[in-house]
Design an enzyme around this catalytic site. Structure first.
Site, mmCIF file in Angstrom:
data_model
loop_
_atom_site.group_PDB
_atom_site.id
_atom_site.type_symbol
_atom_site.label_atom_id
_atom_site.label_comp_id
_atom_site.label_asym_id
_atom_site.label_seq_id
_atom_site.Cartn_x
_atom_site.Cartn_y
_atom_site.Cartn_z
ATOM 1 C CB CYS A 148 -3.704 2.660 3.992
ATOM 2 S SG CYS A 148 -4.899 1.483 4.186
ATOM 3 C CG HIS A 241 -3.389 1.126 8.925
ATOM 4 N ND1 HIS A 241 -4.643 1.268 9.365
ATOM 5 C CD2 HIS A 241 -3.533 1.044 7.716
ATOM 6 C CE1 HIS A 241 -5.457 1.197 8.687
ATOM 7 N NE2 HIS A 241 -4.761 1.080 7.450
#
Length: 348
Positions: A148, A241
């Protein structure tokens, strides 16, 4: 158009829940199977998830009466695609079984990513990697997402690599707790804290971008030849993120050329008008303090990668910040977009 019947493996987990959310009223797909561990089998999804649903809003009505089954092909007959949010401890064997049964697997797990004829597919970055599927020996094919953290990074790098070439990269990640799955990181470990270690993450961050940005040759994916170093950290953010990235390019260019490359970048999903494709896969923010998860995470319904703070790097050439939604663009959303691409290409 008749909808493709799909199943979700690991439907009770954080990525599985995101699949449930994103597939509601989908134009191409109909969810007919929800699979989870033995302790969940036989229960209606709505009852099972009353206290476990962690996505904002209510459990979608369309899944409430679906009875959860085990993740085996014999229990989910009739599905043509399964979206896998399974833990790596069981994903390899289960996903292989589905492929052997003739079901296409779109996986978020690491197990098959580095197999030479399994693409780490990012629909805007490397749709040509689908060519290697014909060399998989199973009747169903396995397609993986990247890690990810790497998903947003490789999207930001694709136009730079195509136009200017890449020599080396340095990556410093600040990764949300949702990336650890549910229940994730204990609150006493992460609240008011930063954990400078995520098991196996740096290895993935240093290997997967080269394959994702590689080329197809003789039925296999040959990784790109740039060098990469990564530091990965867990921070007290729920979703999103953030990565600080430094790059050395093969050509000398100025900041205007780089920003223009990002702003002009469109991939095959945009050209095809796929349902989950954002109009702009990359958005560059001019403000000196952006991107920020609180402000920018849901750009493009969570499918747009938001960049900012491009400036010269005194060691390499340039440095900038990448923000991507780890459970949407970095996981379930990217997998759904990949599935839309293979349907559009007639591979299902």
């Amino acid at each position: 158009m008749k909808k493709v019947k799909v199943g979700i493996l690991g439907a009770t987990g954080s990525v599985g829940q995101r699949f449930v959310e994103l597939l509601e009223n989908h134009k191409l797909f109909e969810v007919v199977a929800l699979c989870a561990s033995e302790r969940s089998v036989g229960q209606k999804y709505g009852e099972l998830m009353k206290s476990r649903w962690k996505i904002s809003g209510d459990i979608p009505e369309y899944v409430k009466d679906i009875v959860v089954t085990s993740p085996t092909p014999s229990e989910t007959q009739g599905v043509q695609i399964v979206f896998s949010g399974l833990d790596a401890s069981i994903a390899g064997e289960v996903e292989t079984a589905y492929a052997q049964a003739g079901v296409h697997v779109i996986s978020n797990s690491k197990n098959h990513r580095m197999v030479p004829n399994v693409p780490i597919l990012s629909a805007e970055v490397n749709p040509e990697h689908l060519d290697v599927l014909q060399y998989q020996k199973t009747p169903g094919k396995i397609i993986t997402n990247s890690n990810c953290t790497i998903m947003g990074v490789t999207i930001s790098l694709k136009p730079l690599m195509d136009l200017f070439g890449l020599e080396s990269l340095f990556l410093f990640s600040m990764q949300a707790v949702s990336g650890a799955g549910y229940p994730g990181v204990p609150s006493m470990d992460i609240m008011g804290n930063i954990v400078p270690f995520i098991g196996g993450e740096e290895d993935k961050a240093e290997m997967e971008p080269q394959k994702c940005l590689g080329r197809v040759e003789n039925g296999q994916i040959v990784p790109a030849d740039f060098k990469m170093s990564a530091h990965c950290n867990r921070v007290p953010i729920f979703d999103g993120h953030t990565v600080c990235l430094s790059v050395k390019l093969k050509k000398k260019v100025d900041s205007k050329e780089i920003i223009e490359a990002w702003k002009n970048f469109r991939g095959e999903p945009q050209k095809l008008g796929l349902p989950s494709a954002p109009a702009n896969p990359i958005v560059y923010r001019e403000e000196q303090d952006r991107p920020q998860p609180r402000l920018d995470l849901m750009t493009g319904n969570g499918m747009t990668v938001v960049l900012g703070r491009l400036r010269p790097d005194p060691i390499l050439d340039w440095k900038y910040v990448v923000l991507s939604h780890n459970t949407v663009r970095g996981a379930a959303g990217a997998a759904v977009l990949n599935a839309e691409l293979i349907v559009n290409k007639g591979l299902i």
